[in-house]
Scaffold this motif. Structure first.
Motif, short mmCIF file in Angstrom:
data_model
loop_
_atom_site.label_atom_id
_atom_site.label_comp_id
_atom_site.label_asym_id
_atom_site.label_seq_id
_atom_site.Cartn_x
_atom_site.Cartn_y
_atom_site.Cartn_z
N GLY A 111 0.84 -1.19 0.00
CA GLY A 111 0.00 0.00 0.00
C GLY A 111 0.87 1.24 0.00
N ASN A 112 0.26 2.38 -0.31
CA ASN A 112 0.98 3.64 -0.43
C ASN A 112 1.07 4.41 0.88
N GLY A 113 -0.06 4.52 1.56
CA GLY A 113 -0.09 5.40 2.74
C GLY A 113 -1.35 5.16 3.54
N GLY A 114 -2.01 6.25 3.89
CA GLY A 114 -3.15 6.19 4.80
C GLY A 114 -4.25 5.22 4.39
N LEU A 115 -4.56 5.20 3.10
CA LEU A 115 -5.66 4.35 2.65
C LEU A 115 -5.37 2.87 2.87
N GLY A 116 -4.16 2.46 2.54
CA GLY A 116 -3.78 1.06 2.72
C GLY A 116 -3.61 0.69 4.18
N ARG A 117 -3.03 1.62 4.95
CA ARG A 117 -2.85 1.35 6.37
C ARG A 117 -4.22 1.28 7.06
N LEU A 118 -5.15 2.12 6.63
CA LEU A 118 -6.50 2.07 7.20
C LEU A 118 -7.11 0.70 6.99
N ALA A 119 -6.94 0.15 5.79
CA ALA A 119 -7.50 -1.17 5.48
C ALA A 119 -6.94 -2.20 6.46
N PRO A 257 2.74 3.23 -7.40
CA PRO A 257 3.27 3.99 -6.27
C PRO A 257 2.78 5.43 -6.18
N ASP A 258 1.71 5.75 -6.87
CA ASP A 258 1.20 7.12 -6.79
C ASP A 258 -0.07 7.09 -5.95
N ASP A 259 -0.08 7.83 -4.87
CA ASP A 259 -1.27 7.74 -4.02
C ASP A 259 -2.28 8.83 -4.34
N SER A 260 -2.16 9.44 -5.51
CA SER A 260 -3.22 10.39 -5.84
C SER A 260 -3.75 10.22 -7.25
N ASN A 261 -2.88 10.07 -8.23
CA ASN A 261 -3.46 9.85 -9.55
C ASN A 261 -2.64 8.89 -10.39
N ASN A 306 -13.42 0.05 -1.05
CA ASN A 306 -12.51 1.01 -0.41
C ASN A 306 -11.95 1.95 -1.47
N ASP A 307 -12.51 3.13 -1.53
CA ASP A 307 -12.26 4.08 -2.62
C ASP A 307 -12.76 3.47 -3.95
N THR A 308 -12.56 4.17 -5.04
CA THR A 308 -13.20 3.70 -6.29
C THR A 308 -12.42 2.58 -6.98
N HIS A 309 -11.22 2.28 -6.51
CA HIS A 309 -10.42 1.28 -7.24
C HIS A 309 -11.16 -0.06 -7.41
N PRO A 310 -11.96 -0.48 -6.43
CA PRO A 310 -12.75 -1.70 -6.66
C PRO A 310 -14.19 -1.43 -7.10
N THR A 446 -15.77 8.52 10.77
CA THR A 446 -14.42 9.03 11.02
C THR A 446 -13.44 7.87 11.18
N ASN A 447 -12.29 8.01 10.52
CA ASN A 447 -11.27 6.96 10.56
C ASN A 447 -10.84 6.62 11.99
N GLY A 448 -10.18 5.51 12.10
CA GLY A 448 -9.61 5.12 13.39
C GLY A 448 -8.33 4.34 13.16
N LYS A 634 -8.32 19.84 2.41
CA LYS A 634 -7.61 18.93 1.50
C LYS A 634 -7.31 17.55 2.08
N GLU A 635 -7.05 17.46 3.37
CA GLU A 635 -6.74 16.15 3.96
C GLU A 635 -8.05 15.53 4.43
N ALA A 636 -8.48 14.48 3.76
CA ALA A 636 -9.79 13.93 4.08
C ALA A 636 -9.91 13.62 5.57
N SER A 637 -8.94 12.92 6.10
CA SER A 637 -8.96 12.65 7.53
C SER A 637 -7.57 12.78 8.13
N GLY A 638 -6.63 12.00 7.57
CA GLY A 638 -5.34 11.83 8.23
C GLY A 638 -5.50 10.76 9.29
N THR A 639 -4.45 10.00 9.51
CA THR A 639 -4.47 9.01 10.58
C THR A 639 -3.19 9.07 11.43
N SER A 640 -2.11 9.64 10.88
CA SER A 640 -0.92 9.80 11.71
C SER A 640 -1.23 10.77 12.84
C1 B1H Z 1 -6.22 8.80 0.69
C2 B1H Z 1 -6.00 8.11 -1.33
C3 B1H Z 1 -5.54 7.41 -2.49
N1 B1H Z 1 -7.14 9.40 -0.04
C4 B1H Z 1 -5.51 7.15 -4.90
N2 B1H Z 1 -6.99 8.95 -1.30
C5 B1H Z 1 -4.61 6.11 -4.77
C6 B1H Z 1 -5.97 7.80 -3.76
O1 B1H Z 1 -3.28 4.55 -5.83
N3 B1H Z 1 -4.11 5.49 -5.91
O2 B1H Z 1 -4.53 5.82 -7.04
C7 B1H Z 1 -4.19 5.71 -3.51
C8 B1H Z 1 -4.66 6.37 -2.38
N4 B1H Z 1 -5.51 8.00 -0.09
C9 B1H Z 1 -6.01 9.00 2.15
O3 B1H Z 1 -6.88 8.10 2.86
C10 B1H Z 1 -6.34 10.42 2.59
O4 B1H Z 1 -5.50 11.34 1.92
C11 B1H Z 1 -6.14 10.56 4.09
O5 B1H Z 1 -6.54 11.84 4.53
C12 B1H Z 1 -6.98 9.52 4.81
O6 B1H Z 1 -6.69 9.53 6.19
C13 B1H Z 1 -6.69 8.13 4.27
C14 B1H Z 1 -7.57 7.07 4.88
O7 B1H Z 1 -8.91 7.41 4.77
#
Ligand code: B1H
Length: 806
Positions: A111-119, A257-261, A306-310, A446-448, A634-640
């Protein structure tokens, strides 16, 4: 199992596996031995949990996520089995340090960051709450790249984590399913119904690897199922060329490896369809084995997107119900809505997935047809009630593109955001058109965080103090941390917590010395910003404040500031040049400041390489200041932010994401906030009157700092410095860094002042810990279970379902 028994078992297992004695074995062999004992032990409970769910036909949720970020699992499994202390002691009596074995385990970083760690936090909490729930994802052969710095530049190395061996997974060939890609489809009439006829394309086999998700001392073990790809034996002749074979292997080869687009890559879309189709097929196969009527499937199965990927789950489920099970479209659609639910994780426009029609047709033509039909019916149905503008804005297919968020919302019964402000923005701004159509579908969750991992596992020193002070009920009931509020005036407790923090700081200081060669004082304030590198997260603003302090100290070496260590951890997407420029600028600034004798160690800057779950576990317990400084909205939630708070750090925050709820929880005096609010940001957007150039011209401090990026003050950043400077001036400072800068500096000065009063500081720290309980993922998944998934704890778990005391 007691200590003596465990030692006996360990010696026997080592002998069975390696014909060796403890004194001859390497840490790897010892690690494998321990792992083998742990996994064979929970395997019995794993099959029991699974059989329970099946035999009592309990409703289960399947959490579909293209990313899971579990990190290391050995210690967490030991903790959740209730073995941690016994094993640690028993091993030590055998002359083995548990921590040495933990070092061996690869950090699973799919996983990349918050989204994968949340899962992954959710997987822990779902099992710990005795909830019947499973993960569904991809078994990437390469996880997120390893980050190295070369001359201050980020360099990416492949993360080959599997050759080191993954002791937790079980390959299940008998549960494989086939997934069809490409070719073309036309519809033919069969007994009065239209049936798809496929031409060409290719079929791959999806083979699951299951990993046990061990619940906290409750006998529940759930499954995280990750799919690998294989060429089906009977299809061998279709895959003669090396290219064909490579194309198949690529499907599960790397995590993007891109967590936004991810700019519309065909391989990415294929990955999405691969794990969606495999997962949905295997769920349906399981359901049919229960011999229940298909019409009742939503009483037994929930699928979470979990997000639109699936999001293609929706179309794949329709395909199976209509094409394979011969359900009527209307009935299938009703069931689909009942089964599916969706979480949105971002409002950043570039992260909202869209796929071109051509590409979707190319990868999965039947799925495209189904999406087209969903879209057609939506437009037709809405036309009698709603205006054309609204319909055109909300339909799935627009301008040759498929809008995956639209599919996810229209094809599910629930859409949630991940913090209050984020969910409100979805309803009122970003997805307002959908909210008008379907108000009852929208909700907030809200995330946890996995509370026990981020306290008991990562921070044993603090845990010991907490246990002595308030007992250990907070392990299972995190809100019991609130009991600590009885000790805000207790100097002994305050000092014990401070001592635990100091111990953790010393450990991190040693790590920094070892890995970066930088000497930092454990007496300094440890100020931490750890998260992906992104313009909106504004690591740049943090850097600018560091430069401000630097120039002030150069001018006046006697200036009274408490020594501070600024610690960064952040990966940049490999193609995100701007983010990489900021990494380079931070590294060069660190070099400049850390070696400047005038500074006398009053500030140090440390950018730790390769930020991942394991490194987070080292940094967070030592942190005193938590930097949560994204531009509001801009930061949907953050978990750190939640993990740092739980470990007693004071948050410096904008009113963004879950920071707002953290402020509510701790009270205004125990957090330092600054910056534009959501309303002010939107006013600027509306009136289009933000002129960053004016903020530059009118503020000599900002001028001095920005000039440092282009006048050689910060060495070796000719191109990067210019890029950064231009982003703020020529390209109008999209994230209002200059606008928020002065207020940020004011907030930082408050922190500097607060730290002078160590008692007050220790109280703030205690209050943050005491109020972190509500951010436990245990809590969050309970809300999901009740409101969205409608699943209940397994009544025959060892806790009898409800959460009880140890
Ligand atoms: C978060 C992503 C994300 N939001 C696209 N969106 C990805 C979007 O591989 N991609 O294309 C991967 C990840 N990740 C994060 O989710 C938010 O920025 C955080 O604010 C939030 O805490 C986290 C968990 O909900």
């Amino acid at each position: 199992m007691d200590k003596i028994e465990f030692k006996q078992t360990f010696i026997e297992r080592l002998a069975e596996l390696y014909a060796m004695e403890v004194s001859d074995a390497t840490p790897i062999e010892l690690y494998q031995t321990l792992g083998s004992i742990v996994s064979t032990t929970y395997t019995k409970q794993w099959s029991k949990s699974w059989q329970d769910y099946r035999d009592t036909k309990q409703k289960q949720v399947y959490y579909f996520s293209i990313e899971f970020l579990p990190g290391k699992m050995l210690k967490s499994n030991l903790l959740n089995m209730g073995w941690l202390e016994i094993v640690e002691e028993a091993l030590s009596e055998l002359g083995i340090k548990l921590d040495d074995l933990i070092e061996i385990e690869p950090d699973m970083a799919l996983g990349n960051g918050g989204l994968g760690r949340l899962a992954s936090c959710f997987m822990d909490s779902i099992a710990s709450q005795s909830l019947p729930g499973n993960g569904n994802g991809i078994r990437y052969r390469y996880g997120l790249f390893k980050q190295r710095f070369v001359d201050g530049h980020q360099v990416e190395l492949p993360d080959e984590w599997l050759p080191k061996g993954n002791i937790w997974e079980v390959r299940k060939d008998s549960k494989a399913v086939d997934v069809h890609f490409g070719g073309s489809v036309h519809l033919e009439e069969h007994h009065g119904r239209l049936k798809p006829v496929y031409h060409g394309g290719y079929t791959v086999r999806a083979v699951p690897y299951d990993t046990g998700m061990v619940g906290y001392k409750n006998g529940t073990v759930n499954t995280m199922r990750l799919w690998d790809v294989a060429i089906p034996a009977e299809e061998e002749e279709h895959y003669r060329s090396i290219e064909d074979r490579r194309m198949v292997e690529e499907l599960t080869s790397v995590l993007y490896p891109d967590d936004s687009n991810e700019a519309g890559r065909k391989l990415r879309l294929s990955q999405e369809y691969f794990f969606v189709s495999a997962g949905v097929q295997s769920i349906l196969r399981y359901y049919k084995n229960l011999h229940l009527p298909l019409e009742q499937i939503s009483r037994y199965i929930a699928i979470h997107i979990n997000d639109t990927h699936p999001a293609m789950c929706i179309a794949e489920f329709m395909r199976l119900l209509v094409d394979q099970e011969n359900l009527k479209w209307e009935k299938a659609w009703r069931l689909t809505l009942q089964v599916m639910s969706y979480t949105n994780h971002t409002i950043m426009a570039e992260a909202l997935e869209k796929w071109s029609i051509e590409m979707m047709q190319d990868v999965c033509p039947r799925i495209y047809q189904i999406i087209e039909e969903i879209d057609r019916r939506f437009v037709e149905e809405m036309s009698t009630f709603h205006n054309q503008g609204l319909i055109q804005r909300t339909r799935i297919i627009q301008d040759g593109q498929i809008h995956m968020a639209h599919l996810a919302i229209l094809g599910s019964h629930s859409t949630n955001g991940v913090a209050k402000i984020h969910s409100d923005l979805l309803k009122n701004v970003i997805l307002n058109d959908f909210y008008v159509l379907y108000p009852s579908r929208f909700n907030n969750k809200t995330n946890g965080i996995a509370q026990r991992r981020w306290s008991q596992l990562a921070n044993p020193a603090m845990t010991k103090v907490l246990n002595q002070t308030i007992g250990d009920s907070w392990h299972r009931t995190p809100t019991d941390l609130h009991l600590l509020m009885n000790f805000t005036e207790d100097d002994e407790v305050l000092e014990q917590l401070a001592a635990a923090k100091l111990e953790n700081k010393k450990r991190l200081a040693a790590y920094i010395k070892e890995h970066k060669g930088i000497e930092v004082s454990p007496e300094a304030i440890f100020d931490v910003q750890i998260k992906r590198l992104h313009a909106y997260k504004r690591q740049l603003m943090n850097l600018m404040h560091i430069l401000k302090l630097y120039f002030e100290l150069k001018n006046d070496p006697k200036r009274d500031i408490h020594p501070r260590v600024f610690i960064f951890g952040a990966k940049a997407a490999p193609s995100y040049h701007y983010a990489k420029a900021i990494i380079k600028a931070i590294n060069e600034t660190a070099n400049l400041i850390n070696h400047d004798p005038d500074i006398q160690d009053k500030i140090k800057v440390v950018f730790l390489e390769n930020y991942n779950v394991s490194l987070a576990e080292k940094i967070i317990p030592a942190a005193e200041v938590s930097e949560q400084i994204s531009l509001a909205t801009k930061e949907a939630s953050g978990t750190s932010n939640m993990k740092l708070m739980l470990n007693g750090a004071l948050t410096i925050a904008t009113l963004d994401g879950a920071n707002i709820e953290i402020r509510e929880a701790v009270g205004e005096e125990n957090i330092v906030t600054f910056g534009l609010t959501e309303k002010e940001v939107y006013r600027y957007y509306q009136e289009q009157n933000y002129r960053s150039l004016e903020w530059y011209h009118n503020d000599p401090v900002i001028q001095r700092i920005l000039n440092a990026f282009i006048d050689g003050t910060i060495p070796n950043i000719v191109n990067e410095g210019k890029q950064i400077f231009d982003s703020l001036i020529q390209y109008h400072d999209e994230f209002f860094v200059l606008r928020d800068f002065a207020d940020y500096c004011r907030a930082q000065e408050i922190i500097n002042q607060l730290y002078q009063d160590s008692r007050r500081w220790n109280q703030i720290s205690l209050i943050n810990i005491a109020n972190a309980g509500i951010f436990s993922a245990d809590n969050t998944v309970e809300r999901y279970a009740e409101d969205i998934w409608q699943i209940r704890p397994n009544p025959s778990s060892q806790l009898g379902g409800a959460a009880q005391h140890d």
